[in-house]
Every structure is written in C-alpha cells, then in structure tokens.
Motif scaffolding. Structure first.
Motif, PDB file in Angstrom:
ATOM      1  N   UNK A 113      -9.432 -10.826  38.228  1.00  0.00           N
ATOM      2  CA  UNK A 113      -8.675 -10.572  37.000  1.00  0.00           C
ATOM      3  C   UNK A 113      -9.472 -11.050  35.788  1.00  0.00           C
ATOM      4  N   UNK A 114      -9.956 -12.270  35.856  1.00  0.00           N
ATOM      5  CA  UNK A 114     -10.695 -12.831  34.727  1.00  0.00           C
ATOM      6  C   UNK A 114     -12.033 -12.140  34.513  1.00  0.00           C
ATOM      7  N   UNK A 115     -12.735 -11.845  35.595  1.00  0.00           N
ATOM      8  CA  UNK A 115     -13.999 -11.123  35.453  1.00  0.00           C
ATOM      9  C   UNK A 115     -13.771  -9.770  34.787  1.00  0.00           C
ATOM     10  N   UNK A 116     -12.721  -9.058  35.202  1.00  0.00           N
ATOM     11  CA  UNK A 116     -12.423  -7.761  34.594  1.00  0.00           C
ATOM     12  C   UNK A 116     -12.225  -7.900  33.083  1.00  0.00           C
ATOM     13  N   UNK A 143       2.108  -8.185  43.325  1.00  0.00           N
ATOM     14  CA  UNK A 143       2.059  -8.526  41.903  1.00  0.00           C
ATOM     15  C   UNK A 143       1.248  -7.497  41.112  1.00  0.00           C
ATOM     16  N   UNK A 144       1.633  -6.210  41.183  1.00  0.00           N
ATOM     17  CA  UNK A 144       0.843  -5.173  40.512  1.00  0.00           C
ATOM     18  C   UNK A 144       0.810  -5.320  38.997  1.00  0.00           C
ATOM     19  N   UNK A 145       1.797  -6.009  38.418  1.00  0.00           N
ATOM     20  CA  UNK A 145       1.780  -6.218  36.975  1.00  0.00           C
ATOM     21  C   UNK A 145       0.650  -7.158  36.556  1.00  0.00           C
ATOM     22  N   UNK A 146       0.147  -7.942  37.508  1.00  0.00           N
ATOM     23  CA  UNK A 146      -0.950  -8.860  37.235  1.00  0.00           C
ATOM     24  C   UNK A 146      -2.290  -8.250  37.643  1.00  0.00           C
ATOM     25  N   UNK A 147      -2.345  -7.699  38.843  1.00  0.00           N
ATOM     26  CA  UNK A 147      -3.592  -7.141  39.345  1.00  0.00           C
ATOM     27  C   UNK A 147      -3.279  -5.972  40.258  1.00  0.00           C
ATOM     28  N   UNK A 148      -3.893  -4.826  39.956  1.00  0.00           N
ATOM     29  CA  UNK A 148      -3.678  -3.641  40.784  1.00  0.00           C
ATOM     30  C   UNK A 148      -5.012  -2.974  41.052  1.00  0.00           C
TER      31      UNK A 148
END
Length: 255
Positions: free
Chosen positions: A52-55, A11-16
């Motif tokens: 993801x959220x922390x970022x 799922x690179x569109x979400x997290x990479x």
C-alpha cells in the motif's frame, strides 16, 4: 501473494489487487492453507501495508516526472505494474533468472514492462536501463535477508549508476527483526533468517552519503481507514509498531 489475496477479499477499501485474485486458483491449496493457519490478521496486513505504502510513493514519483523508470528489485510475482497502470514509466522487473522465468510464465509482460533475470547485487543489470532518466528503485522485502555490509555495497553501486535516482525500501529496527524472525520460524521456513535492520534512519542515510527524503511508518493509513473493522490485537500491534518505529519505509535520494 497470499496476503494480497487475503486483503483484497477482506479489506478492498484499503488494498485491492485484481491480478493477485486472478492467480488464486494457480496457487497450491495446501500452500495457502498452511500460510493461513500460521498467520494472523496482523501479519497478513503487515505484508500488504508495505505494498500500500509503496504504491502511494510510486504514484507520487510518477506525478513528478513526465517520463521515468520504476525499477523493482527482487520482483518475484509483485503486481504493481498492473495495479498502477502508469503510462509515463517503464517498469523493470529484476530477479534471479529462474524467478523471472516463472514470472514470465504466470504474468507475462506488459508493453511498458521489461523483465531482467539477474542478481540484483551484481550491477551489470543496470546496463539494460536508461539510467539518465529519473528512476525510482524499489527493494521490497529483500534487504532483511543480508548483512549490512552487502547492503551498503549495493547502495554505493547504484549511487554511481543512477545520477537521477531515488530508492525506497522497507526495514525494521532491532526489536522488529527479532519479532519477524520468530514469525518466519513459525511458518516453517526456518532457513529464511533475517539480519539487516535500521535503528536510526537519518544516521543510516548519512552513512550511505544520501539524503533521507522520507521515513514512513507502515500503518498510518490502515489504522485510519479500517479502524474497528480490525481485531483488537491487530489494532494494538499496529499502534505499537508505528509508535516504536519497528517497521518503516525509507526513501533515499541517491545523489
């Protein structure tokens, strides 16, 4: 690390996470295989959703300050400093000395990154940081392993030492901690029992004498971005978790 590799591939569109992918060959194959067999798509994404959220929250903090500190407590092999490429911040990675030594050997240290080997519950590490600067403290996947009284003492200590500080951390409610403990036992790590949870976020912030800036559920973005790419069980579990507030991120203003 296994979850970040998993999500970056699927799922690179979400997290990479390019750095995590580069480290895959350094992880013993047996360890990755064991984690993969004992984990579902949902549990892998649960770990990644936190990052993801922390970022996103770190980016918001960076945008608000010309110069600041990002203090990662319980750093392990977290790679946010590589993902975010923030030039206006000094990143402090803090963990036990043996963990920091491992991190140094595997990841090295960027120019705007300082590694500190210390017990995060012993506040002497704060002496190595310019605490007058706006500082965002990040505690990722750590508090759950300790009792509430220890967490409250830690929060009292950092409140005194960071006059311009904010803190973000992930937690679960009482129902969520029971689910997580069952999963941890399933992975074969029965000694990693979890204790700390928060049922009422505003009440917890009040108990700490701090302002609750944000209470964020884990999966809002994942559910929107990935939609039907996810398995049915994953989608249902994410919705149940978000609707019930089982896993949340708290953003506190220390003073």
């Amino acid at each position: 690390m296994a979850a970040r590799i998993y999500a970056s591939k699927r799922f690179p569109e979400y997290f990479y996470d390019k750095t995590a992918l580069s480290l895959e060959e350094k992880i013993p194959a047996g360890a990755l295989e064991r984690i993969s067999k004992s984990s579902s798509e949902y549990t892998m994404l649960a770990s990644v959703a936190r990052y993801y959220n922390f970022d996103e929250m770190i980016k918001n903090f960076l945008a608000q300050h010309e110069k600041c500190n990002i203090v990662n407590l319980g750093a392990r092999l977290e790679t946010a400093v590589f993902r975010l490429q923030a030039k206006n911040a000094v990143f402090y990675e803090i963990d036990l000395p043996e963990v920091i030594e491992l991190r140094k050997n595997i990841l090295g240290a960027k120019e705007n990154e300082t590694l500190i080997g210390a017990d995060l519950f012993a506040p002497e590490w704060t002496k190595r940081i310019n605490t007058a600067l706006p500082s965002l403290l990040i505690v990722s996947g750590v508090f759950q392993y300790f009792r509430e009284e220890k967490i409250l003492q830690f929060l009292s200590d950092v409140k005194k030492r960071f006059p311009n500080g904010e803190l973000i951390f992930d937690t679960t409610n009482e129902i969520g901690i029971k689910y997580v403990n069952k999963y941890v036992q399933k992975t074969g790590n029965a000694s990693a029992q979890m204790y700390f949870y928060v049922n009422d976020c505003p009440a917890f912030a009040q108990k700490c004498g701090m302002e609750l800036l944000e209470q964020r559920t884990f999966y809002t973005a994942a559910r929107k971005m990935l939609k039907r790419k996810l398995k049915l069980y994953t989608r249902i579990a994410m919705k149940v978790c978000d609707d019930g507030g089982r896993t949340v991120i708290l953003h506190l203003k220390l003073n």
